[in-house]
Design a protein around this motif. Sequence first.
Motif, PDB file in Angstrom:
ATOM      1  N   PHE A  46     101.710 -47.593   5.357  1.00 30.97           N
ATOM      2  CA  PHE A  46     100.788 -46.536   5.796  1.00 30.97           C
ATOM      3  C   PHE A  46     100.335 -45.676   4.619  1.00 30.97           C
ATOM      4  N   ASP A  62      93.956 -52.450  14.205  1.00 34.49           N
ATOM      5  CA  ASP A  62      92.646 -52.808  14.770  1.00 34.49           C
ATOM      6  C   ASP A  62      91.956 -51.543  15.292  1.00 34.49           C
ATOM      7  N   SER A  63      92.568 -50.387  14.997  1.00 36.88           N
ATOM      8  CA  SER A  63      92.089 -49.122  15.550  1.00 36.88           C
ATOM      9  C   SER A  63      91.085 -48.480  14.611  1.00 36.88           C
ATOM     10  N   GLN A  69      89.547 -38.977  20.258  1.00 38.73           N
ATOM     11  CA  GLN A  69      90.144 -40.315  20.177  1.00 38.73           C
ATOM     12  C   GLN A  69      91.197 -40.447  21.257  1.00 38.73           C
ATOM     13  N   THR A 113     102.070 -42.649  20.533  1.00 41.49           N
ATOM     14  CA  THR A 113     101.365 -41.391  20.856  1.00 41.49           C
ATOM     15  C   THR A 113     101.437 -41.099  22.352  1.00 41.49           C
ATOM     16  N   ASN A 125     100.606 -53.006  23.500  1.00 41.72           N
ATOM     17  CA  ASN A 125     100.616 -53.049  22.039  1.00 41.72           C
ATOM     18  C   ASN A 125     102.010 -53.363  21.497  1.00 41.72           C
ATOM     19  N   ASP A 148      96.377 -47.041  30.560  1.00 42.31           N
ATOM     20  CA  ASP A 148      95.927 -46.890  29.176  1.00 42.31           C
ATOM     21  C   ASP A 148      95.033 -48.110  28.960  1.00 42.31           C
ATOM     22  N   THR A 170      92.951 -48.941  26.657  1.00 42.86           N
ATOM     23  CA  THR A 170      92.489 -49.059  25.271  1.00 42.86           C
ATOM     24  C   THR A 170      92.096 -50.492  24.906  1.00 42.86           C
ATOM     25  N   ARG A 171      92.839 -51.490  25.406  1.00 41.76           N
ATOM     26  CA  ARG A 171      92.511 -52.883  25.119  1.00 41.76           C
ATOM     27  C   ARG A 171      92.322 -53.667  26.423  1.00 41.76           C
ATOM     28  N   LYS A 190      89.307 -49.293  19.715  1.00 45.34           N
ATOM     29  CA  LYS A 190      89.686 -50.705  19.843  1.00 45.34           C
ATOM     30  C   LYS A 190      88.578 -51.444  20.574  1.00 45.34           C
ATOM     31  N   ARG A 245     103.542 -56.148  12.497  1.00 44.45           N
ATOM     32  CA  ARG A 245     102.281 -56.412  13.186  1.00 44.45           C
ATOM     33  C   ARG A 245     101.173 -56.729  12.190  1.00 44.45           C
ATOM     34  N   PHE A 270     107.152 -42.928  11.075  1.00 43.81           N
ATOM     35  CA  PHE A 270     106.627 -44.144  10.449  1.00 43.81           C
ATOM     36  C   PHE A 270     105.360 -43.854   9.641  1.00 43.81           C
TER      37      PHE A 270
HETATM   38  C1  LIG Z   1      97.655 -48.595  23.355  1.00 42.65           C
HETATM   39  C2  LIG Z   1      97.238 -47.401  22.575  1.00 42.65           C
HETATM   40  C3  LIG Z   1      97.045 -47.467  21.186  1.00 42.65           C
HETATM   41  O1  LIG Z   1      97.214 -48.644  20.550  1.00 42.65           O
HETATM   42  C4  LIG Z   1      96.659 -46.291  20.474  1.00 42.65           C
HETATM   43  C5  LIG Z   1      96.482 -46.263  19.052  1.00 42.65           C
HETATM   44  N1  LIG Z   1      96.761 -47.339  18.373  1.00 42.65           N
HETATM   45  C6  LIG Z   1      96.797 -47.495  17.051  1.00 42.65           C
HETATM   46  C7  LIG Z   1      96.619 -46.355  16.055  1.00 42.65           C
HETATM   47  C8  LIG Z   1      98.013 -45.841  15.857  1.00 42.65           C
HETATM   48  C9  LIG Z   1      98.472 -44.838  16.672  1.00 42.65           C
HETATM   49  C10 LIG Z   1      99.836 -44.497  16.637  1.00 42.65           C
HETATM   50  C11 LIG Z   1     100.705 -45.193  15.820  1.00 42.65           C
HETATM   51  O2  LIG Z   1     102.045 -45.090  15.935  1.00 42.65           O
HETATM   52  C12 LIG Z   1     100.208 -46.125  14.961  1.00 42.65           C
HETATM   53  F1  LIG Z   1     101.023 -46.628  14.084  1.00 42.65           F
HETATM   54  C13 LIG Z   1      98.872 -46.483  15.010  1.00 42.65           C
HETATM   55  C14 LIG Z   1      97.199 -48.812  16.560  1.00 42.65           C
HETATM   56  O3  LIG Z   1      97.148 -49.059  15.352  1.00 42.65           O
HETATM   57  O4  LIG Z   1      97.616 -49.657  17.418  1.00 42.65           O
HETATM   58  C15 LIG Z   1      96.477 -45.100  21.225  1.00 42.65           C
HETATM   59  C16 LIG Z   1      96.075 -43.797  20.557  1.00 42.65           C
HETATM   60  O5  LIG Z   1      94.714 -43.892  20.243  1.00 42.65           O
HETATM   61  P1  LIG Z   1      94.089 -43.123  18.998  1.00 42.65           P
HETATM   62  O6  LIG Z   1      94.625 -43.804  17.774  1.00 42.65           O
HETATM   63  O7  LIG Z   1      92.604 -43.293  19.178  1.00 42.65           O
HETATM   64  O8  LIG Z   1      94.536 -41.693  19.107  1.00 42.65           O
HETATM   65  C17 LIG Z   1      96.672 -45.091  22.585  1.00 42.65           C
HETATM   66  N2  LIG Z   1      97.044 -46.231  23.243  1.00 42.65           N
END
Ligand SMILES: CC1=C(O)/C(=C\N=C(/Cc2ccc(O)c(F)c2)C(=O)O)C(COP(=O)(O)O)=CN1
Length: 456
Positions: A36, A50-51, A98, A125, A185, A214, A216-217, A257, A404, A448
């Motif tokens: 990171f 992938d975010s 976000q 989160t 995830n 959620d 998101t995906r 995503k 990952r 992390f």
């Molecule tokens: C299923 C879900 C997510 O995958 C997610 C985010 N994901 C990231 C970024 C990230 C977040 C937190 C970490 O510990 C991390 F290391 C990486 C990612 O890479 O996967 C969020 C939050 O959405 P925001 O990023 O738009 O606020 C909500 N729900």
Amino acid sequence: PEVQPEPYRIKAIEPLVLTTRAQREAALREAGWNTFLLRSQDVYIDFLTDSGTSAMSSVQWAEMMRAAETLSYSAAYHRFVETIQEVYGFPYVLPTHQGRAAEHVLSQVLIRPGQYVANNMYFTTTREHQERAGGIFVDVIIDEAHDPAAHHPFKGNMDPEKLRDLIRRVGPEQVAYVCLELNVNMAGGQPVSLENVRTVAQLCREFGIPLIFDATRAAENAYFIKAREPGMQDRAIPDIFRELMSYADGITVSAKKDLLVNIGGFLAVRDAALYRRMEQFALRFEGHPADGGLARRDLVAMAQGAREMLDVNYLRSRIEQVAYLAAALRKAGVPIVEPPGGHAVFIDARRFLPHLPQDQFPAQRLAGEIYLAAGVRAMERGIVSAGRDPETGQHKYPRLELVRLTIPRRVYTQRHLDVAAEGILDVFARREQIGGLRMVFEPPVLRFFTARFEPM
Ligand SMILES: CC1=C(O)/C(=C\N=C(/Cc2ccc(O)c(F)c2)C(=O)O)C(COP(=O)(O)O)=CN1
């Protein structure tokens, strides 16, 4: 599987920097063995996340240029809301900057301190905001999800018996809501079946407990339903997607995503009173309800992304790209989470480095070694990401100790996947020589992101 023909071509490129191993060794030391903390220009192929890292389309860029930055209820806002209403099927839509912002609003509005929230595995989160609101996180995912080698087509499924037991144990009024993540995830991007969603929705209705996705995906989850669930092969993705969404009382979405944008998120609900409460809370933290702290150009980019994300040819090429990398690693005997997920290949660091105890951070070390080998940046999703137990202060020891390899959408080509696979196989050949890490700096929350390590 071979990579499906991409239904798009490249129009603009971003130059990538090739580094030497010596440069990468210096960069990784500088970053405290935390991927990171690497400087992006020291990364050749960025599989960290992938975010927010996907490529937008020429239409998204065009719409962004045309969006008039007028405040309050702008044309961009109406375009965004109407598109989300049509694609997702919810009447009330609230933009946020976000995903975690949407989680913050929803958790603060729906959770009374001491209530429980049932989830299918955790996301960092999501859990953080549930606990910040005084919620008690409970994992009700099926057992197979915690077994990287188990070949279950829908490892994201909730276990109805675990959910029913929780409700009976604490009483329905003590369950703030059920939070069902699609394409889970932390389990490896693992989908939930439509059948399981129907079962969970029925259970929630029976006890009068809100069901929140959620989402998101969710588009990638809809693809797996079409590809893997009996009787779904001939249904169109948008049709599957709308039915999937119809079972939720509300959703939180990180638009970074599925929706192919670099920033953005939203909440969508069916209940007017719930929307009002969220809107009033968001006003203080996220900005005006008509923009959620985003620019108007971000709203139209999300609207266009919501149109592009359900194209079956795009989804097939995206998801088969992940399967292609997974197949290259599997063929060489590299232990990965099976079956491959929708957005990433997850290496099982526990089986890759069986000689390392989990508190020497095998996944953290392996992510660093992969970077050194090929300039490929991966993300630790194991004991470091899991954090410490607030009661005991001890590490939480998750069963999944994973690295990952997260594939951005519409960005990398098959050759990039080959280079990543070659680098990982090189590390695999030397795995016995790889030692553990010692954590030399540990932040108190979401460690992390900024923790630092040194080789043992
Ligand atoms: C299923 C879900 C997510 O995958 C997610 C985010 N994901 C990231 C970024 C990230 C977040 C937190 C970490 O510990 C991390 F290391 C990486 C990612 O890479 O996967 C969020 C939050 O959405 P925001 O990023 O738009 O606020 C909500 N729900």
